[in-house]
Design a protein around this motif. Structure first.
Motif, PDB file in Angstrom:
ATOM      1  N   ARG A  72     -16.951  84.943  37.549  1.00 24.61           N
ATOM      2  CA  ARG A  72     -17.396  86.315  37.797  1.00 24.61           C
ATOM      3  C   ARG A  72     -17.596  86.607  39.286  1.00 24.61           C
ATOM      4  NH1 ARG A  72     -19.636  84.279  33.201  1.00 24.61           N
ATOM      5  NH2 ARG A  72     -18.961  85.361  31.312  1.00 24.61           N
ATOM      6  N   ARG A  73     -16.782  85.990  40.125  1.00 22.51           N
ATOM      7  CA  ARG A  73     -16.819  86.234  41.568  1.00 22.51           C
ATOM      8  C   ARG A  73     -15.419  86.521  42.082  1.00 22.51           C
ATOM      9  NH1 ARG A  73     -21.660  85.358  44.253  1.00 22.51           N
ATOM     10  NH2 ARG A  73     -20.551  86.659  45.762  1.00 22.51           N
ATOM     11  N   GLN A  74     -15.338  87.101  43.282  1.00 21.27           N
ATOM     12  CA  GLN A  74     -14.046  87.392  43.887  1.00 21.27           C
ATOM     13  C   GLN A  74     -13.317  86.101  44.254  1.00 21.27           C
ATOM     14  OE1 GLN A  74     -14.429  90.265  47.062  1.00 21.27           O
ATOM     15  NE2 GLN A  74     -15.392  91.787  45.735  1.00 21.27           N
ATOM     16  N   ILE A  75     -12.002  86.214  44.465  1.00 20.63           N
ATOM     17  CA  ILE A  75     -11.152  85.042  44.570  1.00 20.63           C
ATOM     18  C   ILE A  75     -11.479  84.167  45.779  1.00 20.63           C
ATOM     19  CG2 ILE A  75      -9.355  86.381  45.738  1.00 20.63           C
ATOM     20  CD1 ILE A  75      -8.821  83.369  43.357  1.00 20.63           C
ATOM     21  N   ASP A  76     -11.779  84.748  46.929  1.00 20.43           N
ATOM     22  CA  ASP A  76     -12.042  83.909  48.093  1.00 20.43           C
ATOM     23  C   ASP A  76     -13.324  83.109  47.922  1.00 20.43           C
ATOM     24  OD1 ASP A  76     -13.552  86.217  48.238  1.00 20.43           O
ATOM     25  OD2 ASP A  76     -13.340  86.447  50.408  1.00 20.43           O
ATOM     26  N   PHE A  77     -14.348  83.732  47.343  1.00 15.12           N
ATOM     27  CA  PHE A  77     -15.609  83.029  47.088  1.00 15.12           C
ATOM     28  C   PHE A  77     -15.383  81.900  46.088  1.00 15.12           C
ATOM     29  CE2 PHE A  77     -19.804  82.242  45.417  1.00 15.12           C
ATOM     30  CZ  PHE A  77     -20.654  82.470  46.491  1.00 15.12           C
ATOM     31  N   PHE A  78     -14.604  82.178  45.058  1.00 10.70           N
ATOM     32  CA  PHE A  78     -14.319  81.166  44.043  1.00 10.70           C
ATOM     33  C   PHE A  78     -13.596  79.963  44.647  1.00 10.70           C
ATOM     34  CE2 PHE A  78     -11.249  79.447  40.921  1.00 10.70           C
ATOM     35  CZ  PHE A  78     -12.141  78.971  39.963  1.00 10.70           C
ATOM     36  N   ILE A  79     -12.605  80.214  45.481  1.00 13.72           N
ATOM     37  CA  ILE A  79     -11.860  79.095  46.065  1.00 13.72           C
ATOM     38  C   ILE A  79     -12.717  78.321  47.058  1.00 13.72           C
ATOM     39  CG2 ILE A  79      -9.830  78.480  47.440  1.00 13.72           C
ATOM     40  CD1 ILE A  79      -8.416  80.858  46.216  1.00 13.72           C
ATOM     41  N   ASN A  80     -13.585  78.996  47.790  1.00 13.24           N
ATOM     42  CA  ASN A  80     -14.490  78.282  48.699  1.00 13.24           C
ATOM     43  C   ASN A  80     -15.336  77.260  47.963  1.00 13.24           C
ATOM     44  OD1 ASN A  80     -13.688  79.575  51.038  1.00 13.24           O
ATOM     45  ND2 ASN A  80     -15.254  81.158  50.902  1.00 13.24           N
TER      46      ASN A  80
END
Length: 316
Positions: A72-80
């Motif tokens: 439930r987070r945006q893609i850049d935050f998820f990949i970080n």
């Protein structure tokens, strides 16, 4: 012509009129379409670019989409948070999705719609004092563009506009104008355009197969990579020397504010204008505090709950 040093700081919201997604919309598009785009644009080109790293199994794709959806987070935050497993596939998801949006981009349709077409406001400002048939050097305008977006639509729009306004000027002369113009992609871009780099550039709305294993290296998702960007010193200098700063479709996230060093660089010599679409007066007050909490600095702040086009029409 823009004669005062002016910097445009551009966020995801500014791309919406041209069919590019906000951060939340990008998340939804990846979840809904990535598997289809992977099959269409990657699997079909494996013979040309047989990079086994991208020969992901269907099971792995399912794991990625499922985990990303439930985060439930945006893609850049998820990949970080998940660089070990999902760094490459996450970047690939961004690239495929944005290239797909690029294919849907239609500057003419945006102009017809009219209400949100802010590119044309910028274009008119750049060209409005160049009346003669051989007056075409828009790089004389004192401007720079700092964008947090990966897409190349603004550069393409301005290039097309200048090229087709001056059909008697050789293409190489038009390209030289853009070599002098300042476009900074804080987190990288999808690729150079073909007219920017005739050896490895990718045409806008590219109609050919690509080596995505190389393309994804242009996308800087991980926070440490962002901090090490060689562009940052130049970007900080542009902000420091500006007279006017326009925030367009920018989300005022603390991380991005810090990367730009806004609280350090904004002074009373700056005039600051920004969009805060659908924000309340209290939210706008918080935005101003995020940009500068130094009570000794008296900035001219105009943060409007309006569109990019309206802000530019009123203040550019």
């Amino acid at each position: 012509m823009i004669t005062e040093k002016t910097v445009f700081i551009i966020g995801a919201g500014a791309g919406v009129p041209y069919k590019f997604p906000t951060g939340d919309e990008l998340r939804i598009k990846i979840i809904q379409n990535f598997t289809k785009l992977f099959r269409r644009d990657v699997i079909s080109t494996l013979d040309q670019f047989p990079d086994k790293r991208f020969n992901f199994s269907e099971t792995f794709l399912d794991y990625f989409i499922n985990d990303f959806k439930k985060s439930r987070r945006q893609i850049d935050f998820f990949i970080n948070k998940n660089t070990k497993y999902y760094k490459d596939i996450g970047r690939l998801a961004i690239v495929l999705t944005l290239f797909d949006n690029e294919r849907q981009c239609n500057f003419w349709q945006a102009e017809i719609a009219g209400e949100e077409d802010w590119y044309k406001i910028v274009w008119d400002s750049l060209i409005n004092d160049l009346f003669g048939p051989n007056e075409y050097d828009i790089s004389q305008n004192k401007i720079s563009f700092i964008t947090f977006n990966y897409d190349r639509s603004l550069e393409q729009y301005l290039y097309e506009s200048l090229k087709y306004l001056h059909t008697e000027i050789p293409d190489e002369d038009i390209q030289k104008v853009f070599q002098s113009m300042k476009f900074y992609h804080v987190y990288g871009s999808l690729a150079d355009l073909d007219w920017q780099n005739n050896r490895s550039g990718v045409p806008f709305q590219h109609p050919r197969a690509l080596d995505y294993s190389s393309i994804i290296k242009n996308v800087k998702l991980i926070f440490e990579e962002r901090k090490k960007s060689q562009l940052l010193a130049t970007i900080h200098e542009e902000i420091s020397e500006a007279k006017r700063i326009f925030f367009l479709g920018y989300g005022y996230l603390e991380q991005n504010n810090n990367i730009l060093k806004l609280k350090e660089l904004l002074t009373e010599s700056h005039e600051v204008f920004g969009t805060a679409y659908n924000n309340s007066p209290n939210q706008i007050k918080k935005i101003k505090y995020k940009l500068s909490d130094n009570s000794t600095v008296r900035l001219r702040f105009i943060i409007e709950p309006s569109s990019c086009k309206k802000l530019l029409k009123d203040f550019l």
